[in-house]
Design a protein around this motif. Structure first.
Motif, PDB file in Angstrom:
ATOM      1  N   SER A 235       0.955  -1.225   0.098  1.00 59.21           N
ATOM      2  CA  SER A 235      -0.022   0.165   0.085  1.00 59.21           C
ATOM      3  C   SER A 235       0.831   1.220   0.130  1.00 59.21           C
ATOM      4  CB  SER A 235      -0.884  -0.191   1.204  1.00 59.21           C
ATOM      5  OG  SER A 235      -1.560   1.260   1.358  1.00 59.21           O
ATOM      6  N   ALA A 236       1.895   1.320   0.996  1.00 64.19           N
ATOM      7  CA  ALA A 236       2.770   2.356   0.921  1.00 64.19           C
ATOM      8  C   ALA A 236       3.354   2.656  -0.373  1.00 64.19           C
ATOM      9  CB  ALA A 236       3.719   2.220   2.079  1.00 64.19           C
ATOM     10  N   THR A 237       3.953   1.451  -0.933  1.00 62.13           N
ATOM     11  CA  THR A 237       4.710   1.674  -2.360  1.00 62.13           C
ATOM     12  C   THR A 237       3.641   2.239  -3.313  1.00 62.13           C
ATOM     13  OG1 THR A 237       6.092  -0.464  -1.605  1.00 62.13           O
ATOM     14  CG2 THR A 237       5.980   0.253  -4.000  1.00 62.13           C
ATOM     15  N   LEU A 238       2.498   1.763  -3.471  1.00 52.84           N
ATOM     16  CA  LEU A 238       1.690   2.343  -4.415  1.00 52.84           C
ATOM     17  C   LEU A 238       1.226   3.836  -4.192  1.00 52.84           C
ATOM     18  CD1 LEU A 238      -1.166  -0.495  -4.459  1.00 52.84           C
ATOM     19  CD2 LEU A 238       0.624  -0.008  -6.088  1.00 52.84           C
ATOM     20  N   ALA A 244       4.893   9.989  -6.754  1.00 48.66           N
ATOM     21  CA  ALA A 244       5.920  10.188  -7.906  1.00 48.66           C
ATOM     22  C   ALA A 244       5.568  10.601  -9.429  1.00 48.66           C
ATOM     23  CB  ALA A 244       7.079   9.232  -7.922  1.00 48.66           C
ATOM     24  N   THR A 245       4.309   9.877  -9.647  1.00 46.53           N
ATOM     25  CA  THR A 245       3.716  10.139 -11.038  1.00 46.53           C
ATOM     26  C   THR A 245       3.301  11.440 -10.995  1.00 46.53           C
ATOM     27  OG1 THR A 245       3.146   7.694 -11.273  1.00 46.53           O
ATOM     28  CG2 THR A 245       1.985   9.359 -12.470  1.00 46.53           C
ATOM     29  N   ALA A 246       2.689  11.971  -9.996  1.00 49.27           N
ATOM     30  CA  ALA A 246       2.125  13.434  -9.998  1.00 49.27           C
ATOM     31  C   ALA A 246       3.322  14.409 -10.007  1.00 49.27           C
ATOM     32  CB  ALA A 246       1.401  13.705  -8.664  1.00 49.27           C
ATOM     33  N   MET A 247       4.410  14.145  -9.313  1.00 45.85           N
ATOM     34  CA  MET A 247       5.548  15.038  -9.679  1.00 45.85           C
ATOM     35  C   MET A 247       6.046  15.117 -10.953  1.00 45.85           C
ATOM     36  SD  MET A 247       6.273  16.313  -6.501  1.00 45.85           S
ATOM     37  CE  MET A 247       8.037  16.749  -6.662  1.00 45.85           C
ATOM     38  N   LEU A 248       6.114  13.933 -11.476  1.00 43.37           N
ATOM     39  CA  LEU A 248       6.559  13.801 -12.928  1.00 43.37           C
ATOM     40  C   LEU A 248       5.683  14.360 -13.908  1.00 43.37           C
ATOM     41  CD1 LEU A 248       8.407  12.843 -15.165  1.00 43.37           C
ATOM     42  CD2 LEU A 248       6.981  10.461 -15.267  1.00 43.37           C
ATOM     43  N   VAL A 249       4.356  14.470 -13.652  1.00 42.08           N
ATOM     44  CA  VAL A 249       3.362  15.095 -14.452  1.00 42.08           C
ATOM     45  C   VAL A 249       3.615  16.700 -14.387  1.00 42.08           C
ATOM     46  CG1 VAL A 249       0.962  15.539 -14.820  1.00 42.08           C
ATOM     47  CG2 VAL A 249       1.584  13.206 -14.475  1.00 42.08           C
ATOM     48  N   GLN A 250       3.557  16.996 -13.040  1.00 43.33           N
ATOM     49  CA  GLN A 250       3.858  18.433 -12.803  1.00 43.33           C
ATOM     50  C   GLN A 250       5.139  18.815 -13.669  1.00 43.33           C
ATOM     51  OE1 GLN A 250       4.272  19.496  -8.843  1.00 43.33           O
ATOM     52  NE2 GLN A 250       4.382  21.696  -9.232  1.00 43.33           N
ATOM     53  N   ARG A 251       5.933  18.282 -13.681  1.00 43.15           N
ATOM     54  CA  ARG A 251       7.471  18.696 -14.374  1.00 43.15           C
ATOM     55  C   ARG A 251       7.083  18.760 -15.732  1.00 43.15           C
ATOM     56  NH1 ARG A 251      12.960  17.299 -12.604  1.00 43.15           N
ATOM     57  NH2 ARG A 251      12.842  17.521 -10.365  1.00 43.15           N
ATOM     58  N   ILE A 252       6.218  17.890 -16.503  1.00 46.15           N
ATOM     59  CA  ILE A 252       5.930  17.899 -17.916  1.00 46.15           C
ATOM     60  C   ILE A 252       4.905  19.190 -18.212  1.00 46.15           C
ATOM     61  CG2 ILE A 252       4.704  16.765 -19.673  1.00 46.15           C
ATOM     62  CD1 ILE A 252       5.791  13.982 -18.490  1.00 46.15           C
ATOM     63  N   ALA A 253       4.101  19.415 -17.137  1.00 42.89           N
ATOM     64  CA  ALA A 253       3.121  20.333 -17.584  1.00 42.89           C
ATOM     65  C   ALA A 253       3.561  21.830 -17.038  1.00 42.89           C
ATOM     66  CB  ALA A 253       1.806  20.179 -16.521  1.00 42.89           C
ATOM     67  N   MET A 254       4.675  21.907 -16.222  1.00 40.75           N
ATOM     68  CA  MET A 254       5.172  23.054 -15.938  1.00 40.75           C
ATOM     69  C   MET A 254       6.571  23.172 -16.095  1.00 40.75           C
ATOM     70  SD  MET A 254       2.881  23.755 -12.244  1.00 40.75           S
ATOM     71  CE  MET A 254       3.733  25.437 -12.155  1.00 40.75           C
ATOM     72  N   PRO A 255       7.109  23.386 -17.369  1.00 41.86           N
ATOM     73  CA  PRO A 255       8.588  23.063 -17.529  1.00 41.86           C
ATOM     74  C   PRO A 255       9.258  23.999 -17.099  1.00 41.86           C
ATOM     75  CG  PRO A 255       7.472  23.345 -19.655  1.00 41.86           C
ATOM     76  CD  PRO A 255       6.310  22.997 -18.582  1.00 41.86           C
ATOM     77  N   TRP A 256       8.528  25.178 -17.087  1.00 38.71           N
ATOM     78  CA  TRP A 256       9.248  26.896 -16.676  1.00 38.71           C
ATOM     79  C   TRP A 256       9.746  26.711 -15.334  1.00 38.71           C
ATOM     80  CZ3 TRP A 256       3.930  26.254 -18.205  1.00 38.71           C
ATOM     81  CH2 TRP A 256       3.093  26.255 -17.132  1.00 38.71           C
ATOM     82  N   GLN A 257       8.743  25.865 -14.338  1.00 42.64           N
ATOM     83  CA  GLN A 257       9.267  25.806 -12.996  1.00 42.64           C
ATOM     84  C   GLN A 257      10.561  25.319 -12.863  1.00 42.64           C
ATOM     85  OE1 GLN A 257       6.808  23.329 -10.304  1.00 42.64           O
ATOM     86  NE2 GLN A 257       6.122  25.143  -9.182  1.00 42.64           N
ATOM     87  N   GLN A 258      10.576  24.094 -13.345  1.00 44.26           N
ATOM     88  CA  GLN A 258      12.047  23.397 -13.359  1.00 44.26           C
ATOM     89  C   GLN A 258      13.228  24.314 -13.716  1.00 44.26           C
ATOM     90  OE1 GLN A 258      12.964  20.859 -11.927  1.00 44.26           O
ATOM     91  NE2 GLN A 258      14.845  20.356 -12.677  1.00 44.26           N
ATOM     92  N   LEU A 259      12.781  25.221 -14.932  1.00 45.72           N
ATOM     93  CA  LEU A 259      14.049  26.043 -15.402  1.00 45.72           C
ATOM     94  C   LEU A 259      14.273  27.273 -14.323  1.00 45.72           C
ATOM     95  CD1 LEU A 259      12.862  26.608 -19.241  1.00 45.72           C
ATOM     96  CD2 LEU A 259      15.057  25.196 -18.352  1.00 45.72           C
ATOM     97  N   ASP A 260      13.289  27.795 -13.922  1.00 49.76           N
ATOM     98  CA  ASP A 260      13.424  28.490 -12.715  1.00 49.76           C
ATOM     99  C   ASP A 260      14.167  27.935 -11.620  1.00 49.76           C
ATOM    100  OD1 ASP A 260      12.039  30.359 -14.133  1.00 49.76           O
ATOM    101  OD2 ASP A 260      10.084  30.264 -13.021  1.00 49.76           O
TER     102      ASP A 260
END
Length: 265
Positions: A235-238, A244-260
């Motif tokens: 359960s904890a692993t899921l 982590a998937t939510a974090m990855l989607v955020q990086r894809i949807a908001m690439p400017w945040q990573q650049l900042d």
């Protein structure tokens, strides 16, 4: 000789994950040491090595019960996400809806799961539907609040500029208000997603044929804490994978945040 960009990326990833790995590893090492040296019964506190061994030995049953939980979690969260976005847009376009609906949504969050889960099973049966409803009920509100707050954070000057150029209200929403809400939305998404698996398991406790909730209940009734903890580890692993998937989607949807972030470093 300067290191390659890929090597620097790997080193950076290890540097970020290092403290978490050390803290979790230390916790499990202390648990293992205590369980092995204190003389405590394995039926009271099994060692991590025993839990891992039981996970391997009962992997078929664990997989068989994990899949229904994953299905209920993903479907329930998808319904929750769709409902949260739909209601947030409606509330943003029609302000009186906020005063009309928010009290209802707040009341829904005060309902104790231990009381509402059996009722949902009674109303919708023992199939997949009650699990989807309960997951959606638990995860809906944080995303809704985050989106509504995010729309309100939009820079008024940008809205005024777009309006002066003849942009429609819908165009202003797409071009300004929705992008402004993204950081808030992903914050709410990460909060909600940590509850999704727990809600699905709790729904299975209330009534199901298969699932991690049923597996934990049966293991508890058979006085097998090692199997209970094996299901808890899954359960904890899921939950970590979803986070982590939510974090990855955020990086894809908001690439400017990573650049900042890179520029600040």
């Amino acid at each position: 000789m300067p290191s390659s960009p890929s090597a620097r990326a790997v080193a950076s990833a290890f540097a970020k994950a290092g403290p978490a790995i050390v803290s979790v590893g230390s916790l499990f090492a202390a648990w293992e040491f205590y369980a092995q040296t204190s003389g405590i019964s394995p039926t009271t506190l099994p060692a991590p090595s025993r839990v891992l061994a039981q996970m391997v030995q009962h992997r078929a049953a664990l997989i068989d019960n994990t899949l229904p939980t994953i299905r209920a979690t993903l479907l329930g969260f998808a319904c929750s996400l769709t409902a949260a976005f739909t209601f947030s847009v409606a509330i943003d376009f029609f302000k009186p809806l906020r005063r009309a609906l928010f009290p209802v949504f707040i009341i829904s969050q005060t309902l104790p799961l231990i009381a509402i889960a059996p009722l949902i099973v009674l109303w919708f049966g023992f199939g997949l539907t009650p699990k989807i409803v309960l997951v959606a009920l638990v995860t809906f509100f944080p995303m809704l609040v985050a989106l509504v707050q995010g729309y309100a954070s939009t820079d008024r000057d940008i809205e005024a500029l777009l309006a002066s150029m003849g942009a429609s209200r819908w165009r202003i929403f797409i071009a300004a208000r929705l992008p402004s809400a993204l950081p808030y939305f992903f914050a709410g998404l990460r909060i909600s997603i940590t509850y999704a698996v727990v809600a699905a398991i709790f729904a299975e406790y209330a009534g199901a044929a298969k699932g991690l909730g049923i597996y934990i209940l049966n293991a508890k009734n058979n006085f097998r804490p090692d199997l209970v903890l094996a299901a808890v580890v899954i359960s904890a692993t899921l939950t970590l994978v979803l986070f982590a998937t939510a974090m990855l989607v955020q990086r894809i949807a908001m690439p400017w945040q990573q650049l900042d972030g890179d520029q600040r470093r």
